[in-house]
Design a protein around this motif. Structure first.
Motif, PDB file in Angstrom:
ATOM      1  N   ARG A 250      27.969  49.822  28.811  1.00 40.86           N
ATOM      2  CA  ARG A 250      27.199  50.154  29.990  1.00 40.86           C
ATOM      3  C   ARG A 250      27.808  49.394  31.165  1.00 40.86           C
ATOM      4  NH1 ARG A 250      21.302  49.808  26.906  1.00 40.86           N
ATOM      5  NH2 ARG A 250      21.685  51.646  25.621  1.00 40.86           N
ATOM      6  N   VAL A 251      28.389  50.149  32.091  1.00 41.19           N
ATOM      7  CA  VAL A 251      29.058  49.560  33.247  1.00 41.19           C
ATOM      8  C   VAL A 251      28.012  49.339  34.345  1.00 41.19           C
ATOM      9  CG1 VAL A 251      30.691  50.103  35.111  1.00 41.19           C
ATOM     10  CG2 VAL A 251      31.324  50.547  32.720  1.00 41.19           C
ATOM     11  N   LEU A 252      27.752  48.075  34.671  1.00 41.13           N
ATOM     12  CA  LEU A 252      26.775  47.765  35.713  1.00 41.13           C
ATOM     13  C   LEU A 252      27.535  47.534  37.016  1.00 41.13           C
ATOM     14  CD1 LEU A 252      24.451  45.253  33.794  1.00 41.13           C
ATOM     15  CD2 LEU A 252      24.526  47.752  33.668  1.00 41.13           C
ATOM     16  N   THR A 253      27.364  48.433  37.980  1.00 38.24           N
ATOM     17  CA  THR A 253      28.198  48.399  39.177  1.00 38.24           C
ATOM     18  C   THR A 253      27.355  48.565  40.430  1.00 38.24           C
ATOM     19  OG1 THR A 253      30.073  49.511  40.260  1.00 38.24           O
ATOM     20  CG2 THR A 253      28.607  50.917  38.975  1.00 38.24           C
ATOM     21  N   ARG A 254      27.991  48.271  41.582  1.00 39.24           N
ATOM     22  CA  ARG A 254      27.332  48.572  42.860  1.00 39.24           C
ATOM     23  C   ARG A 254      27.668  49.990  43.292  1.00 39.24           C
ATOM     24  NH1 ARG A 254      30.297  44.615  46.362  1.00 39.24           N
ATOM     25  NH2 ARG A 254      31.865  45.423  44.923  1.00 39.24           N
TER      26      ARG A 254
ATOM     27  N   ALA B  20      24.496  42.737  23.928  1.00 38.15           N
ATOM     28  CA  ALA B  20      25.228  41.657  24.609  1.00 38.15           C
ATOM     29  C   ALA B  20      25.435  42.021  26.069  1.00 38.15           C
ATOM     30  CB  ALA B  20      26.583  41.459  23.931  1.00 38.15           C
ATOM     31  N   VAL B  21      25.587  40.986  26.908  1.00 39.26           N
ATOM     32  CA  VAL B  21      25.902  41.197  28.321  1.00 39.26           C
ATOM     33  C   VAL B  21      27.113  40.330  28.673  1.00 39.26           C
ATOM     34  CG1 VAL B  21      25.067  41.032  30.705  1.00 39.26           C
ATOM     35  CG2 VAL B  21      23.451  41.595  28.867  1.00 39.26           C
TER      36      VAL B  21
ATOM     37  N   MET C 140      28.257  47.763  18.607  1.00 36.00           N
ATOM     38  CA  MET C 140      27.503  46.886  19.500  1.00 36.00           C
ATOM     39  C   MET C 140      27.361  47.582  20.870  1.00 36.00           C
ATOM     40  SD  MET C 140      28.508  42.954  20.688  1.00 36.00           S
ATOM     41  CE  MET C 140      29.773  42.848  19.487  1.00 36.00           C
ATOM     42  N   THR C 141      26.220  47.384  21.523  1.00 36.44           N
ATOM     43  CA  THR C 141      26.046  47.907  22.884  1.00 36.44           C
ATOM     44  C   THR C 141      26.200  46.743  23.858  1.00 36.44           C
ATOM     45  OG1 THR C 141      24.554  49.627  22.107  1.00 36.44           O
ATOM     46  CG2 THR C 141      24.436  49.081  24.438  1.00 36.44           C
ATOM     47  N   VAL C 142      27.155  46.894  24.794  1.00 31.03           N
ATOM     48  CA  VAL C 142      27.486  45.788  25.701  1.00 31.03           C
ATOM     49  C   VAL C 142      27.347  46.251  27.152  1.00 31.03           C
ATOM     50  CG1 VAL C 142      29.206  44.035  26.284  1.00 31.03           C
ATOM     51  CG2 VAL C 142      29.232  45.060  24.007  1.00 31.03           C
ATOM     52  N   SER C 143      26.546  45.538  27.934  1.00 29.25           N
ATOM     53  CA  SER C 143      26.454  45.788  29.377  1.00 29.25           C
ATOM     54  C   SER C 143      27.409  44.831  30.079  1.00 29.25           C
ATOM     55  CB  SER C 143      25.030  45.529  29.884  1.00 29.25           C
ATOM     56  OG  SER C 143      24.166  46.542  29.427  1.00 29.25           O
ATOM     57  N   VAL C 144      28.158  45.360  31.061  1.00 30.02           N
ATOM     58  CA  VAL C 144      29.182  44.537  31.723  1.00 30.02           C
ATOM     59  C   VAL C 144      29.044  44.631  33.238  1.00 30.02           C
ATOM     60  CG1 VAL C 144      31.660  44.034  31.875  1.00 30.02           C
ATOM     61  CG2 VAL C 144      30.769  45.135  29.811  1.00 30.02           C
ATOM     62  N   THR C 145      28.812  43.503  33.925  1.00 27.53           N
ATOM     63  CA  THR C 145      28.916  43.495  35.394  1.00 27.53           C
ATOM     64  C   THR C 145      30.366  43.154  35.745  1.00 27.53           C
ATOM     65  OG1 THR C 145      28.569  41.127  35.873  1.00 27.53           O
ATOM     66  CG2 THR C 145      26.581  42.470  35.506  1.00 27.53           C
ATOM     67  N   GLY C 146      30.815  43.643  36.925  1.00 32.40           N
ATOM     68  CA  GLY C 146      32.214  43.389  37.307  1.00 32.40           C
ATOM     69  C   GLY C 146      33.183  44.151  36.419  1.00 32.40           C
ATOM     70  N   ALA C 147      32.674  45.183  35.725  1.00 28.25           N
ATOM     71  CA  ALA C 147      33.513  45.950  34.788  1.00 28.25           C
ATOM     72  C   ALA C 147      34.634  46.694  35.505  1.00 28.25           C
ATOM     73  CB  ALA C 147      32.642  46.951  34.019  1.00 28.25           C
ATOM     74  N   THR C 148      34.449  46.948  36.799  1.00 30.10           N
ATOM     75  CA  THR C 148      35.464  47.706  37.540  1.00 30.10           C
ATOM     76  C   THR C 148      36.592  46.799  38.038  1.00 30.10           C
ATOM     77  OG1 THR C 148      34.211  47.404  39.583  1.00 30.10           O
ATOM     78  CG2 THR C 148      33.783  49.436  38.333  1.00 30.10           C
ATOM     79  N   GLY C 149      36.477  45.488  37.793  1.00 33.31           N
ATOM     80  CA  GLY C 149      37.484  44.544  38.301  1.00 33.31           C
ATOM     81  C   GLY C 149      38.667  44.396  37.349  1.00 33.31           C
ATOM     82  N   PHE C 150      39.539  43.476  37.704  1.00 34.42           N
ATOM     83  CA  PHE C 150      40.792  43.239  36.987  1.00 34.42           C
ATOM     84  C   PHE C 150      40.540  42.905  35.508  1.00 34.42           C
ATOM     85  CE2 PHE C 150      44.056  39.664  36.364  1.00 34.42           C
ATOM     86  CZ  PHE C 150      45.060  40.526  35.951  1.00 34.42           C
ATOM     87  N   ILE C 151      39.638  41.973  35.252  1.00 35.59           N
ATOM     88  CA  ILE C 151      39.358  41.558  33.870  1.00 35.59           C
ATOM     89  C   ILE C 151      38.450  42.586  33.187  1.00 35.59           C
ATOM     90  CG2 ILE C 151      38.305  39.750  32.434  1.00 35.59           C
ATOM     91  CD1 ILE C 151      38.923  37.796  34.826  1.00 35.59           C
ATOM     92  N   GLY C 152      37.432  43.023  33.922  1.00 37.05           N
ATOM     93  CA  GLY C 152      36.444  43.942  33.361  1.00 37.05           C
ATOM     94  C   GLY C 152      37.056  45.249  32.870  1.00 37.05           C
ATOM     95  N   ARG C 153      38.008  45.777  33.644  1.00 34.29           N
ATOM     96  CA  ARG C 153      38.634  47.061  33.253  1.00 34.29           C
ATOM     97  C   ARG C 153      39.293  46.932  31.882  1.00 34.29           C
ATOM     98  NH1 ARG C 153      40.588  47.093  38.716  1.00 34.29           N
ATOM     99  NH2 ARG C 153      42.621  46.402  37.987  1.00 34.29           N
ATOM    100  N   ARG C 154      40.025  45.812  31.687  1.00 35.76           N
ATOM    101  CA  ARG C 154      40.727  45.644  30.416  1.00 35.76           C
ATOM    102  C   ARG C 154      39.724  45.414  29.280  1.00 35.76           C
ATOM    103  NH1 ARG C 154      46.095  44.284  28.981  1.00 35.76           N
ATOM    104  NH2 ARG C 154      46.588  45.202  30.993  1.00 35.76           N
ATOM    105  N   LEU C 155      38.656  44.686  29.589  1.00 33.71           N
ATOM    106  CA  LEU C 155      37.638  44.432  28.559  1.00 33.71           C
ATOM    107  C   LEU C 155      36.978  45.741  28.131  1.00 33.71           C
ATOM    108  CD1 LEU C 155      35.894  42.362  26.945  1.00 33.71           C
ATOM    109  CD2 LEU C 155      34.293  42.424  28.891  1.00 33.71           C
TER     110      LEU C 155
END
Ligand code: NDP
Length: 289
Positions: A28-32, A66-67, A1-16
């Motif tokens: 796909r890590v969507l970041t600022r 998925a996002v 599966m291809t998954v785009s994640v916002t907030g991926a660099t945060g506490f929950i996102g990193r583990r996900l």
């Protein structure tokens, strides 16, 4: 599966992201900030993970299956009116962008599921009421933030399965509330704030990541889902247990009036999430009085 994640660099996102990557999903890590994300997900440890700043989010979301939407300015700070604005606007801004990009994709490129974070703050606070997914929203600031955050996610195309996870306080070793509480206990300065009777609706980080993971692929995960352990505890009990585990005392509560004097409005909702240094100062001052 291809998954785009916002907030991926945060506490929950990193583990996900770690979990998804270990299971060979495409991420796909969507970041600022690309440079920040590259430090967290170095190519050698996360080969194949794509890191994208905002102008490139469109190309990432279009074509993802998925996002997951986790981005938002941290609430665990002292609230000024500017900070309050950013707590709300950051969530609405990012969610709105994600929803617009999903909605503007061609049918064949459209993600089939959006898992979007919100919080148990939706319900407000009560020492006596039990809240489930059907409970009405509260009337404090965090409840207002959650309502508008969720309403923005609900704008997503009706063909996209939306799972709104109302997350409780996330407990894990490397961040979140525990990272703020543990140093206080280490310094013999930990203890419940205010009455200690506040309900503490918690969830372990790994359980939350499992829940998000399941929501990505299981079609029955639709609509609002409380992301909490089945048994909340009172804040005093949480602090006592933490003190026991760490071999440290859980001191007498800091009184409500002192919290409110120092924290203002934020005292009612973020009293266990404030900066440890600030908390330490509060504890020290109170104990000196
Ligand atoms: P973090 O604060 O650890 O990370 C959130 C991410 O959001 C950051 O890594 C950052 O990503 C992005 N972000 C930060 N500030 C802004 C901003 N001003 N504008 C846009 N994006 C921003 O959050 P958590 O991982 O702890 O939580 C994830 C989500 O779950 C949050 O929305 C939070 O409110 C919610 N939640 C968390 C709980 C918890 O106990 N942790 C409890 C209840 C809800 P980048 O810099 O890469 O853009």
């Amino acid at each position: 599966m291809t998954v785009s994640v916002t907030g991926a660099t945060g506490f929950i996102g990193r583990r996900l992201v770690q979990r998804l990557h270990a299971d060979n999903h495409h991420i796909r890590v969507l970041t600022r900030s690309r440079s920040k994300a590259q430090l967290i997900f170095p190519d050698k440890d996360f080969p194949g993970v794509i890191i994208a700043e905002e102008p490139e989010w469109k190309d990432c979301i279009h074509g993802s299956n998925a996002v997951v939407n986790l981005a938002g300015f941290p609430i665990s700070t002292r609230w000024s009116s500017e900070i309050k604005k950013e707590i709300k606007q950051s969530r609405i801004r990012v969610t709105s962008k994600v929803v617009d990009l999903i909605n503007s994709s061609q049918d064949e490129d459209r993600p089939t599921v959006l898992v979007s974070a919100t919080a148990v703050g939706y319900y407000g606070t009560s020492e006596t009421q039990v809240f489930d997914e059907q409970s009405p929203s509260g009337n404090d600031y965090l409840a207002e933030v959650c309502r508008e955050w969720e309403a923005t996610a609900l704008e997503v195309n009706k063909d996209v399965r939306l799972a709104l996870i109302r997350i409780g306080v996330v407990l894990g070793k490397d961040g979140g509330a525990l990272a703020k509480m543990v140093p206080l206990f280490m310094m013999f300065a930990g203890g419940p704030l205010g009455s200690g009777k506040q309900w503490f609706s918690w969830i372990h980080l790994d359980d939350l990541v499992n829940l998000i993971y399941e929501a990505l692929s299981n079609p029955s995960y639709k609509g609002v889902i409380n992301g909490t352990a089945p048994n909340p505890v009172r804040l005093a009990e949480m602090c006592e247990q933490l003190g026991n585990v760490m071999g440290r005392p859980s001191w007498l509560p800091v009184p409500d009036f002192a919290l409110k004097a120092v924290l203002g409005e934020g005292a009612s909702v973020v009293n266990f999430l404030i900066s440890p240094y600030f908390l330490f100062l509060v504890f020290s001052l109170i104990k000196l009085l």
